[in-house]
Design a protein around this motif. Structure first.
Motif, mmCIF file in Angstrom:
data_model
loop_
_atom_site.group_PDB
_atom_site.id
_atom_site.type_symbol
_atom_site.label_atom_id
_atom_site.label_comp_id
_atom_site.label_asym_id
_atom_site.label_seq_id
_atom_site.Cartn_x
_atom_site.Cartn_y
_atom_site.Cartn_z
ATOM 1 N N VAL A 72 -17.426 27.903 17.205
ATOM 2 C CA VAL A 72 -17.342 28.174 16.094
ATOM 3 C C VAL A 72 -15.487 27.623 14.869
ATOM 4 N N ARG A 73 -14.641 26.936 15.947
ATOM 5 C CA ARG A 73 -14.029 26.785 15.540
ATOM 6 C C ARG A 73 -13.311 25.572 14.892
ATOM 7 N N SER A 74 -14.373 24.964 15.402
ATOM 8 C CA SER A 74 -13.514 23.193 15.429
ATOM 9 C C SER A 74 -14.811 22.858 14.198
ATOM 10 N N SER A 75 -15.926 24.130 14.247
ATOM 11 C CA SER A 75 -16.514 23.233 13.621
ATOM 12 C C SER A 75 -16.315 23.858 11.727
ATOM 13 N N GLY A 76 -14.988 23.932 11.104
ATOM 14 C CA GLY A 76 -15.072 24.937 10.028
ATOM 15 C C GLY A 76 -14.795 23.476 9.022
ATOM 16 N N GLY A 77 -14.531 24.054 8.358
ATOM 17 C CA GLY A 77 -13.899 22.894 6.834
ATOM 18 C C GLY A 77 -13.081 22.107 7.525
ATOM 19 N N GLN A 78 -13.620 20.619 7.325
ATOM 20 C CA GLN A 78 -12.935 19.260 8.168
ATOM 21 C C GLN A 78 -13.137 18.371 6.935
ATOM 22 N N ARG A 79 -12.040 17.625 6.889
ATOM 23 C CA ARG A 79 -11.990 16.164 6.211
ATOM 24 C C ARG A 79 -12.411 14.727 7.337
ATOM 25 N N GLY A 80 -12.661 13.952 6.460
ATOM 26 C CA GLY A 80 -12.691 12.479 7.339
ATOM 27 C C GLY A 80 -11.805 11.976 7.561
ATOM 28 N N CYS A 81 -12.507 10.926 8.499
ATOM 29 C CA CYS A 81 -11.055 10.260 9.132
ATOM 30 C C CYS A 81 -9.762 9.835 7.773
ATOM 31 N N ALA A 82 -8.748 8.975 7.692
ATOM 32 C CA ALA A 82 -8.009 8.069 7.197
ATOM 33 C C ALA A 82 -8.471 6.962 6.619
ATOM 34 N N VAL A 83 -9.144 6.194 7.596
ATOM 35 C CA VAL A 83 -8.876 5.239 7.928
ATOM 36 C C VAL A 83 -10.571 4.529 6.886
ATOM 37 N N ILE A 84 -10.492 4.125 6.374
ATOM 38 C CA ILE A 84 -11.367 3.664 5.703
ATOM 39 C C ILE A 84 -12.648 2.659 5.906
ATOM 40 N N THR A 117 -0.116 6.150 6.976
ATOM 41 C CA THR A 117 0.976 6.996 6.672
ATOM 42 C C THR A 117 0.594 8.597 7.775
ATOM 43 N N PRO A 118 1.486 9.391 8.237
ATOM 44 C CA PRO A 118 0.992 10.579 8.881
ATOM 45 C C PRO A 118 0.199 11.380 8.225
ATOM 46 N N ASP A 119 -0.873 12.138 8.592
ATOM 47 C CA ASP A 119 -1.570 12.856 7.389
ATOM 48 C C ASP A 119 -1.918 11.945 6.236
ATOM 49 N N ALA A 120 -2.247 10.767 6.584
ATOM 50 C CA ALA A 120 -2.764 10.682 5.516
ATOM 51 C C ALA A 120 -4.232 10.513 4.546
ATOM 52 N N ALA A 121 -5.141 10.123 3.476
ATOM 53 C CA ALA A 121 -5.620 10.966 3.498
ATOM 54 C C ALA A 121 -6.710 9.995 3.118
ATOM 55 N N PRO A 122 -8.098 10.624 3.094
ATOM 56 C CA PRO A 122 -9.028 10.779 3.918
ATOM 57 C C PRO A 122 -9.293 9.388 3.600
ATOM 58 N N GLN A 123 -9.596 8.828 4.235
ATOM 59 C CA GLN A 123 -10.041 7.113 3.319
ATOM 60 C C GLN A 123 -9.446 6.107 2.586
ATOM 61 N N SER A 124 -7.548 6.103 3.276
ATOM 62 C CA SER A 124 -7.259 5.684 2.605
ATOM 63 C C SER A 124 -6.453 4.541 3.364
ATOM 64 N N ALA A 125 -6.455 4.399 4.528
ATOM 65 C CA ALA A 125 -6.312 3.295 4.802
ATOM 66 C C ALA A 125 -7.227 2.694 5.350
ATOM 67 N N ASN A 126 -6.411 1.165 5.478
ATOM 68 C CA ASN A 126 -7.247 -0.133 5.891
ATOM 69 C C ASN A 126 -7.647 -0.305 7.505
ATOM 70 N N ASP A 127 -8.533 -0.336 7.736
ATOM 71 C CA ASP A 127 -8.777 -0.429 8.949
ATOM 72 C C ASP A 127 -7.741 -1.807 9.599
ATOM 73 N N VAL A 128 -7.301 -1.777 11.239
ATOM 74 C CA VAL A 128 -6.406 -3.189 11.544
ATOM 75 C C VAL A 128 -7.586 -3.646 12.722
#
Ligand code: ZN
Length: 149
Positions: A72-84, A117-128
């Protein structure tokens, strides 16, 4: 002689059966009575609407609550991964489990891009895409050299 042996053994078998029959029937009767008694005792105590008594007991015995709570705890409001382009949910520092491992690897080897960056916004970093094999070793060596200088 053989026929006499057979006759004798048949006689013995008959005798044994005749003596055992009443005992066996008694045993059967007793077990039936016990079964009836058991059902008579079990029925009024456990029977609820809809469920057989056995299922009720099983449900009561096995109920791991800790695992459910974690779910239950882990299925709360979650944001997506920072990598586009990554569909997985963020797990640490804004990255999913796989990209957090990559983040740590890049950070450790001094190759962390500016948009990772640490704690980057979702879908903000280009994959390497890291080079593999011999090219990868070469890139790692060059990164180490750059770090030392
Ligand atoms: Zn990811």
């Amino acid at each position: 002689m053989a026929s006499f042996d057979k006759l004798f053994s048949d006689l013995v078998a008959q005798e044994v059966n005749a003596q055992l029959a009443p005992i066996l029937s008694q045993l059967q009767q007793q077990s039936e009575v016990i079964a009836r008694l058991g059902s008579a005792f079990g029925a009024p105590v456990r029977r609820g609407p809809g469920r057989p008594p056995k299922a009720l007991g099983a449900v009561k015995v096995s109920a791991p609550k800790a695992a459910k709570a974690v779910k239950v705890r882990s299925s709360g409001g979650q944001r997506g991964c920072a990598v586009i382009g990554c569909p997985r949910p963020a797990r640490a520092k804004g990255y999913c489990a796989a990209h957090y491992q990559k983040y740590r690897n890049l950070e450790k080897t001094g190759r962390l891009p500016s948009d990772w960056t640490p704690d980057a916004a979702p879908q903000s970093a280009n994959d390497v895409v890291l080079p593999r094999g011999r090219a990868g070793a070469k890139a790692l060596a060059e990164a180490k050299k750059g770090k030392k200088k």
